[in-house]
Design a protein around this motif. Structure first.
Motif, mmCIF file in Angstrom:
data_model
loop_
_atom_site.group_PDB
_atom_site.id
_atom_site.type_symbol
_atom_site.label_atom_id
_atom_site.label_comp_id
_atom_site.label_asym_id
_atom_site.label_seq_id
_atom_site.Cartn_x
_atom_site.Cartn_y
_atom_site.Cartn_z
ATOM 1 N N SER A 216 0.793 -1.228 0.000
ATOM 2 C CA SER A 216 0.000 0.000 0.000
ATOM 3 C C SER A 216 0.828 1.282 0.000
ATOM 4 N N PHE A 217 2.117 1.211 0.267
ATOM 5 C CA PHE A 217 2.915 2.430 0.456
ATOM 6 C C PHE A 217 3.082 3.217 -0.833
ATOM 7 N N ILE A 218 2.837 4.518 -0.731
ATOM 8 C CA ILE A 218 2.895 5.395 -1.909
ATOM 9 C C ILE A 218 4.148 6.259 -1.941
ATOM 10 N N ASN A 219 4.886 6.342 -0.833
ATOM 11 C CA ASN A 219 6.001 7.282 -0.800
ATOM 12 C C ASN A 219 7.328 6.620 -0.443
ATOM 13 N N CYS A 220 7.464 5.348 -0.788
ATOM 14 C CA CYS A 220 8.757 4.685 -0.633
ATOM 15 C C CYS A 220 8.863 3.592 -1.694
ATOM 16 N N SER A 221 10.075 3.119 -1.893
ATOM 17 C CA SER A 221 10.289 2.090 -2.916
ATOM 18 C C SER A 221 9.751 0.745 -2.433
ATOM 19 N N LYS A 222 9.621 -0.192 -3.363
ATOM 20 C CA LYS A 222 9.169 -1.539 -2.996
ATOM 21 C C LYS A 222 10.153 -2.191 -2.030
ATOM 22 N N GLY A 223 11.430 -1.933 -2.241
ATOM 23 C CA GLY A 223 12.452 -2.481 -1.343
ATOM 24 C C GLY A 223 12.327 -1.920 0.065
ATOM 25 N N GLU A 224 12.095 -0.611 0.160
ATOM 26 C CA GLU A 224 11.905 0.000 1.481
ATOM 27 C C GLU A 224 10.667 -0.571 2.159
ATOM 28 N N ALA A 225 9.590 -0.726 1.403
ATOM 29 C CA ALA A 225 8.348 -1.273 1.964
ATOM 30 C C ALA A 225 8.556 -2.725 2.418
ATOM 31 N N LYS A 226 9.356 -3.478 1.693
ATOM 32 C CA LYS A 226 9.621 -4.876 2.050
ATOM 33 C C LYS A 226 10.419 -4.975 3.346
ATOM 34 N N ARG A 227 11.342 -4.017 3.572
ATOM 35 C CA ARG A 227 12.182 -4.036 4.774
ATOM 36 C C ARG A 227 11.520 -3.376 5.980
ATOM 37 N N MET A 228 10.429 -2.674 5.763
ATOM 38 C CA MET A 228 9.767 -1.932 6.830
ATOM 39 C C MET A 228 9.207 -2.860 7.903
ATOM 40 N N TRP A 229 9.304 -2.427 9.166
ATOM 41 C CA TRP A 229 8.730 -3.195 10.266
ATOM 42 C C TRP A 229 7.215 -3.032 10.227
ATOM 43 N N VAL A 230 6.500 -4.146 10.345
ATOM 44 C CA VAL A 230 5.030 -4.157 10.343
ATOM 45 C C VAL A 230 4.578 -4.813 11.642
ATOM 46 N N PRO A 231 3.550 -4.286 12.295
ATOM 47 C CA PRO A 231 3.084 -4.895 13.553
ATOM 48 C C PRO A 231 2.774 -6.379 13.375
ATOM 49 N N ARG A 232 3.125 -7.166 14.380
ATOM 50 C CA ARG A 232 2.922 -8.612 14.327
ATOM 51 C C ARG A 232 1.558 -9.029 14.866
ATOM 52 N N ASP A 233 0.883 -8.152 15.588
ATOM 53 C CA ASP A 233 -0.384 -8.492 16.251
ATOM 54 C C ASP A 233 -1.601 -8.045 15.446
ATOM 55 N N LEU A 234 -1.541 -8.147 14.131
ATOM 56 C CA LEU A 234 -2.628 -7.656 13.282
ATOM 57 C C LEU A 234 -3.964 -8.320 13.617
#
Length: 164
Positions: A12-30
């Motif tokens: 969903s990220f619009i302001n970063c590269s696909k690589g940055e989005a892949k490395r980004m920390w995402v909450p684990r308790d979704l």
């Protein structure tokens, strides 16, 4: 807000590269989040204290935004107000969050900023599900639904600026 998966968030990220989005920390308790009470999903990256993210539904799709904020915090007695939900906080409870613009403007270094609750829990503050450290929110004549509409409208205005 509808429940999201990690894949939904990363794409969903619009302001970063696909690589940055892949490395980004995402909450684990979704699975354990109160999705019905969220107008957007917001979180801070525990590995990068100056980085946070938010994801929201917009025009039938998802929009994710990577945000940055200064690590220096204001004094304990200083009060600030969030521009999204109008909740006031003491000290570092509100931060100037900046986001790179989408597209070519963002690649050139252009950004947009907004004062937001540092913990990005605006949806919960508006609904009374979370109480700010200062103890309470200002009493308003607006209904909770009108406050939610104002908060989502303020978020939409911020997102519009990322595209312009």
């Amino acid at each position: 807000m509808r429940p999201l998966t990690e894949q939904d968030i990363r794409t969903s990220f619009i302001n970063c590269s696909k690589g940055e989005a892949k490395r980004m920390w995402v909450p684990r308790d979704l699975d354990g989040l109160p999705w019905d009470d969220l107008d957007f999903l917001g979180w801070r990256d525990p590995g990068a204290p100056d980085r946070s993210c938010l994801v929201t539904e917009r025009q039938g799709g998802l929009v994710g935004v990577a945000l940055r904020f200064p690590s220096s915090q204001r004094g304990f007695l200083h009060r600030s107000m969030c521009s999204l939900c109008l909740t006031t906080h003491r000290g570092g409870g509100v931060s100037l969050m900046t986001a790179r613009k989408a597209g070519a403007a963002g690649r050139e270094g252009n950004s947009v900023g907004l004062y937001m609750c540092t913990d990005l829990a605006c949806s919960l503050y508006v609904r009374g599900r979370k109480v700010p450290d200062s103890g309470s929110r200002f009493e308003e004549s607006l209904t909770t639904q009108e406050q939610i509409a104002r908060t989502t409208g303020n978020l939409a205005s911020f997102l519009d600026k990322l595209y312009s």
